[in-house]
Design an enzyme around this catalytic site. Structure first.
Site, mmCIF file in Angstrom:
data_model
loop_
_atom_site.group_PDB
_atom_site.id
_atom_site.type_symbol
_atom_site.label_atom_id
_atom_site.label_comp_id
_atom_site.label_asym_id
_atom_site.label_seq_id
_atom_site.Cartn_x
_atom_site.Cartn_y
_atom_site.Cartn_z
ATOM 1 N N GLU A 6 0.816 -1.210 0.000
ATOM 2 C CA GLU A 6 0.000 0.000 0.000
ATOM 3 C C GLU A 6 0.848 1.257 0.000
ATOM 4 O O GLU A 6 1.969 1.281 0.512
ATOM 5 C CB GLU A 6 -0.899 0.008 1.239
ATOM 6 C CG GLU A 6 -1.979 -1.041 1.124
ATOM 7 C CD GLU A 6 -2.923 -1.051 2.304
ATOM 8 O OE1 GLU A 6 -4.039 -1.527 2.131
ATOM 9 O OE2 GLU A 6 -2.531 -0.601 3.387
ATOM 10 N N CYS B 191 3.254 8.179 1.679
ATOM 11 C CA CYS B 191 3.843 7.129 2.507
ATOM 12 C C CYS B 191 4.023 5.901 1.609
ATOM 13 O O CYS B 191 3.062 5.434 0.994
ATOM 14 C CB CYS B 191 2.908 6.846 3.675
ATOM 15 S SG CYS B 191 3.488 5.539 4.750
ATOM 16 N N CYS C 94 6.711 -7.804 6.439
ATOM 17 C CA CYS C 94 7.897 -7.314 7.153
ATOM 18 C C CYS C 94 8.373 -8.397 8.099
ATOM 19 O O CYS C 94 7.572 -9.093 8.724
ATOM 20 C CB CYS C 94 7.562 -6.045 7.935
ATOM 21 S SG CYS C 94 8.999 -5.369 8.798
ATOM 22 N N CYS D 290 7.073 -6.130 14.739
ATOM 23 C CA CYS D 290 6.739 -5.285 15.892
ATOM 24 C C CYS D 290 5.335 -5.637 16.385
ATOM 25 O O CYS D 290 4.429 -5.861 15.584
ATOM 26 C CB CYS D 290 6.808 -3.810 15.518
ATOM 27 S SG CYS D 290 8.453 -3.314 14.968
ATOM 28 N N CYS E 176 2.144 -3.626 15.158
ATOM 29 C CA CYS E 176 2.068 -3.287 13.732
ATOM 30 C C CYS E 176 1.352 -4.391 12.965
ATOM 31 O O CYS E 176 1.753 -5.558 13.020
ATOM 32 C CB CYS E 176 3.483 -3.094 13.190
ATOM 33 S SG CYS E 176 3.517 -2.906 11.404
ATOM 34 N N CYS F 218 -1.358 5.113 10.552
ATOM 35 C CA CYS F 218 -0.092 4.444 10.787
ATOM 36 C C CYS F 218 -0.275 3.078 11.454
ATOM 37 O O CYS F 218 -1.041 2.940 12.384
ATOM 38 C CB CYS F 218 0.750 5.333 11.686
ATOM 39 S SG CYS F 218 2.364 4.692 11.955
HETATM 40 S S1 SF4 Z 1 6.584 -1.149 12.477
HETATM 41 FE FE1 SF4 Z 1 5.789 -2.823 11.159
HETATM 42 S S2 SF4 Z 1 6.613 -2.412 9.117
HETATM 43 FE FE2 SF4 Z 1 7.822 -1.190 10.605
HETATM 44 S S3 SF4 Z 1 9.568 -2.511 11.146
HETATM 45 FE FE3 SF4 Z 1 7.967 -2.942 12.675
HETATM 46 S S4 SF4 Z 1 6.841 -4.699 11.831
HETATM 47 FE FE4 SF4 Z 1 8.030 -3.822 10.152
#
Ligand code: SF4
Length: 382
Positions: A91, A104, A111, A115, A118, A345
Site C-alpha cells: 500500500e 507514505c 515485514c 513489531c 504493527c 499508521c
Molecule cells: S513497524 Fe511494522 S513495518 Fe515497521 S519494522 Fe515494525 S513490523 Fe516492520
C-alpha cells in the site's frame, strides 16, 4: 525479458543507454519523460530520435504496478493497494495538508521485524520490493494526483516517507537507487529534508545510509528501556537502545536535518505511563552524557484485532507529551488521518495479515477495482 526503466536511477539509466550505444544526455531526456512527465509509452517521447525509440521498444518497458483498489477518505487521504504478484499486495497513502503533500511508501511485501503493535508485522515477510516497485508507487501517485487534482502539471507530492509496509533498511540495495530518483532534479527533485527513511533500528544500515544517501531519519523507538523494547520491537535484541542511539548520533553528522525523529506508538498501560516518559526524557537527553538531538512524535495506536493492544487514552498521551515538553524535548502528537479507510499508521494492509486468504482477496479486489478505478488507469496499469 525487457528492462523495466523504473528500476534505474539516473546513473543506471545512463549505463543502460550506453549499452544501446546512446549518449548520457539521452538518458537524462528519457528519465525526465518517465518521472517528470509520467510517460508510459516511448511513442510519447517526441524529442527522442525515432531510431532510439525503436531501440527502446525492443529492449525496455516502463511498467508500473497494477492498482487493486483506491480509497479516498473524507479528509482527502487516498490509499492505494498495489498488486506485486504471487498473492502479495503493498500500500501507499497520500496525505494532503495545507503546506505539503506527503506520500507514505512501502519497501517490502510484509515485514520480518514483527513489531507487536504493527499489523504489517503480523502478516509476516514475503519479499523485498525492487527499486522499480518502490518507485512505481510514487510515479503512479504523483501523475494520478496531477490529473485527479487538475494541477496542470504542477507537482503534488512534496514529501515522501518510507513508512509504509516493510523495514526499508532491510531492503537497502533497492532503497538507495529509489531515494536517488526521488532526490534527482531530473526526477522528482525532492529535498533531502523532505524524504524520510523510517527504521526500527538496523544499526549498520543507518551508518551506510549516512554515507550513501543521507536523508531525514525517523527511528521507531516505542520504549524507553531495552526490557520493554525487546518485547515491542524484536530487532532490539540484536541492536539494543544504546547502540541505536550511538548510530543516531553518527548519522546526525551527515543528516540534512539537525535532529532525528523518534516515533513512539502509545499503547495503553504498556509504554504510556509517566515513568516511561521520564525515562525517555532521561534517555534521549543523557545518553553517553550528551544525549541525542531529537524530536519525539507520539503516535496514537491504531488497534487491530490480533494485537491484543489498546490505544492510550487521550489524557495519557497529553500527560506523556507534557512531561517530555517540560523536559525541553520538542514533542508532537501525530494527527490520525484516513481513519475511515484504514490508512492510519500501523494499519497499512491490516486486512492482508492473514496471508492464506490473500489470493482470494486480491481476486475480489480486482473485481472491485474494475468498478472503481478510472478506466484509463485500469487499462494501463492492470
Ligand atoms: S513497524 Fe511494522 S513495518 Fe515497521 S519494522 Fe515494525 S513490523 Fe516492520
Amino acid at each position: 525479458m525487457t528492462a523495466n526503466l523504473l528500476d534505474y536511477d539516473l546513473e543506471g539509466l545512463a549505463a543502460f543507454c550506453a549499452s544501446l550505444g546512446e549518449k548520457r544526455f539521452r538518458a537524462t531526456q528519457l528519465f525526465r519523460w518517465i518521472h517528470q512527465k509520467g510517460a508510459r509509452d516511448f511513442a510519447q517521447m517526441t524529442d527522442l530520435a525515432k531510431s532510439l525509440r525503436e531501440k527502446l521498444e525492443g529492449s525496455a518497458r516502463i511498467e508500473g504496478l497494477p492498482v487493486l483498489t483506491q480509497h479516498e477518505s473524507a479528509d482527502g487521504t487516498i490509499k492505494w493497494l498495489f498488486d506485486v504478484g504471487n498473492g502479495d499486495a503493498v500500500e501507499a497513502v497520500f496525505i494532503p495538508e495545507d503546506d505539503r503533500g506527503t506520500l507514505c511508501v512501502s519497501s517490502q511485501a510484509g515485514c520480518a521485524v514483527g513489531c507487536r503493535f504493527c499489523s504489517t508485522g503480523h502478516q509476516g515477510f514475503s519479499r523485498n520490493l525492487s527499486t522499480g516497485e518502490i518507485l512505481a508507487q510514487l510515479w503512479f501517485a504523483e501523475h494520478f494526483l496531477r490529473a485527479h487534482l487538475e494541477t496542470h502539471g504542477e507537482r503534488v507530492i512534496s514529501n515522501v516517507v518510507m513508512m509504509g509496509m516493510g523495514e526499508p533498511l532491510q531492503n537497502y540495495a533497492a532503497l538507495v537507487p529509489a531515494l536517488r530518483v526521488m532526490l534527482d532534479d531530473h526526477g522528482y527533485g525532492l529535498s533531502r529534508r523532505r524524504v524520510t527513511v523510517s527504521t526500527s533500528g538496523v544499526v549498520p544500515m543507518i551508518d551506510r545510509l549516512g554515507e550513501d544517501c543521507p536523508v531525514a531519519l525517523a527511528v521507531s523507538l516505542h520504549a524507553p528501556n531495552d526490557e520493554l523494547r525487546d518485547k515491542l520491537v524484536p530487532l532490539n535484541r540484536k541492536y539494543p537502545i544504546a547502540e541505536l542511539l550511538d548510530a543516531c548520533n553518527r548519522y546526525l553528522e551527515h543528516a540534512p536535518r539537525d535532529f532525528i525523529t523518534f516515533e513512539y506508538c502509545m499503547l495503553d498501560g504498556v509504554n504510556d505511563q509517566p515513568e516511561h516518559a521520564r525515562q525517555l526524557a532521561d534517555l534521549v537527553q543523557r545518553h553517553r552524557g550528551r544525549g541525542v538531538s531529537c524530536k519525539l512524535n507520539l503516535i496514537p495506536f491504531n488497534p487491530f484485532p490480533a494485537s491484543g493492544l489498546v490505544r492510550s487514552p487521550q489524557q495519557s498521551v497529553q500527560a506523556f507529551a507534557k512531561i517530555l515538553s517540560d523536559a525541553g524535548i520538542v514533542t508532537t502528537v501525530r494527527k490520525t488521518r484516513g481513519d475511515d479507510i484504514d490508512a492510519a499508521c500501523g494499519q497499512l494492509a491490516g486486512d492482508v495479515k492473514d496471508r492464506t486468504r490473500v489470493d482470494r482477496r486480491i481476486a475480489q479486489q480486482r473485481t472491485v477495482m474494475l468498478k472503481q478505478v478510472p478506466a484509463d488507469t485500469a487499462t494501463k496499469e492492470g
